[in-house]
Design a protein around this motif. Structure first.
Motif, PDB file in Angstrom:
ATOM      1  N   LEU A  46      38.097  36.204  34.244  1.00 11.12           N
ATOM      2  CA  LEU A  46      38.357  35.095  34.628  1.00 11.12           C
ATOM      3  C   LEU A  46      37.864  33.815  33.660  1.00 11.12           C
ATOM      4  O   LEU A  46      38.569  32.794  33.458  1.00 11.12           O
ATOM      5  N   LYS A  50      41.937  35.362  31.167  1.00 10.51           N
ATOM      6  CA  LYS A  50      42.939  36.451  30.955  1.00 10.51           C
ATOM      7  C   LYS A  50      43.669  37.088  32.298  1.00 10.51           C
ATOM      8  O   LYS A  50      44.651  37.312  32.230  1.00 10.51           O
ATOM      9  N   ALA A  51      42.821  36.713  33.430  1.00 10.12           N
ATOM     10  CA  ALA A  51      43.375  37.189  34.690  1.00 10.12           C
ATOM     11  C   ALA A  51      42.503  36.427  35.873  1.00 10.12           C
ATOM     12  O   ALA A  51      41.406  36.037  35.492  1.00 10.12           O
ATOM     13  N   VAL A  52      42.862  36.120  36.942  1.00 13.38           N
ATOM     14  CA  VAL A  52      42.195  35.713  38.050  1.00 13.38           C
ATOM     15  C   VAL A  52      42.319  36.884  39.140  1.00 13.38           C
ATOM     16  O   VAL A  52      43.164  37.133  39.895  1.00 13.38           O
ATOM     17  N   HIS A  54      39.716  38.557  42.089  1.00 12.44           N
ATOM     18  CA  HIS A  54      38.602  38.444  42.832  1.00 12.44           C
ATOM     19  C   HIS A  54      38.350  39.734  43.792  1.00 12.44           C
ATOM     20  O   HIS A  54      39.326  40.258  44.413  1.00 12.44           O
ATOM     21  N   GLY A  90      44.487  40.097  42.496  1.00 10.49           N
ATOM     22  CA  GLY A  90      44.642  38.925  41.611  1.00 10.49           C
ATOM     23  C   GLY A  90      46.070  38.723  40.843  1.00 10.49           C
ATOM     24  O   GLY A  90      47.037  39.345  41.453  1.00 10.49           O
ATOM     25  N   VAL A  91      45.949  37.772  40.072  1.00 10.72           N
ATOM     26  CA  VAL A  91      47.146  37.665  39.036  1.00 10.72           C
ATOM     27  C   VAL A  91      46.979  37.691  37.712  1.00 10.72           C
ATOM     28  O   VAL A  91      45.910  37.260  37.262  1.00 10.72           O
TER      29      VAL A  91
END
Lengths: 205, 205
Positions: A46, A50-52, A54, A90-91
């Protein structure tokens, strides 16, 4: 961070770096807290854009809440509910990630009792919607971590329904992608996601 | 469901169908419970294999849990935590959806105080990862619902930082995609998602 005393000297608080170091040293011996390692990896991804991803909060049925004067609301009665999804999503680069993290002390196989039908059902629905769906398997006694795609887990789950209730390590070594733990991120699962995507694109061609 | 009395007669419990009916009739008059309408729409999309979208549970810091004999564990002390994400996310046709649902009784503008900086920050991070990120705005007094992309909300949020703290309805009518409520799904937001995707692909070309 430090407190300053009247004599000008500073009193250093316990540094989080020291805490991290302590954790690292016990990690190999006593088995790391896998979930914590995943959460820290998510945090790393995060903050490095790089990516989100959780972890979902634990679902609770809240029954009673107190609102004391001059302080925060307190939940006084609540019950745990069955989650209807996996723990993490997440994405990443436009891809929807959806996964579950599980660990075992076993050395030769991963027990399927770690999974529940509702999680399998949810993963199948995600796969149908073209999500990148997987499980991260942690063999704590071996210090080994694997990325197993939901497609393969579901195949195995359906085959095994009424027989042997675990996946042998040898099968996992063949079918999954091994993730070598690092300092940061501790579980670099995006490397495995990339390998999975590469393989999938080749299979589809 | 029914209880059976010793005389053989059954005592019907209040049916959930009746409850639903009751809710439906009050919906138009007293303003529907927007969040409930979204949850039902998610349920509809899930059961019809259109998308997998769930509301995230409320994050709680659990402090004390009792484990009474012969009954379920009870949380006896817990505190509400600040969520670090939006309320809803999931996957649709390979796209990662991430959104927040908000309502206002206002008739001419949508107050930005409904949003918090952490939500805006989270949405920006999702947009950077190519998620389909948006807010569903419900004007309860007007019975009108809009899909506003996070990109436009964030633009407005940044512009407005130190001035007028709401988005006029006229701007929303121009910049957002209106969603006409239906019987099922009650808030057909995937139609708006499709319109958004179409528009976005045209802009990118």
């Amino acid at each position: 961070m430090a407190f300053h005393y009247p004599n000008g000297q500073s009193f250093p608080l316990k540094k989080s770096a020291q805490q991290t170091l302590k954790k690292e040293t016990t990690f190999a011996n006593r088995g790391m807290h896998f979930e914590e390692a995943i959460n820290q990896s998510n945090e790393y991804y995060l903050t490095h854009d790089k990516a989100v991803v959780h972890k979902k909060p634990t679902p609770l049925q809240i029954v009673k809440v107190d609102y004391p004067k001059r302080s925060a609301a307190v939940v006084k009665e609540a019950y745990f509910r069955q989650p209807s999804t996996t723990d993490y999503n997440g994405v990443y680069h436009g891809y929807h990630l959806d996964f579950e993290a599980k660990e075992t002390k076993n050395k030769t196989s991963f027990p399927l009792k770690n999974f529940h039908q509702h999680q399998i059902t949810h993963m199948q629905k995600c796969v149908n919607q073209q999500a990148i769906c997987f499980v991260l398997l942690w063999f704590s006694s071996l210090n080994r971590c694997f990325f197993l795609s939901a497609e393969k887990l579901i195949d195995y789950w359906n085959e095994q329904e009424n027989s042997r209730k675990s996946i042998p390590l040898s099968v996992i070594e063949n079918e999954a992608i091994e993730i070598v733990p690092q300092i940061a991120p501790r579980i670099p699962y995006l490397i495995a996601v990339e390998k999975y995507l590469e393989k999938r694109s080749q299979t589809n061609v």
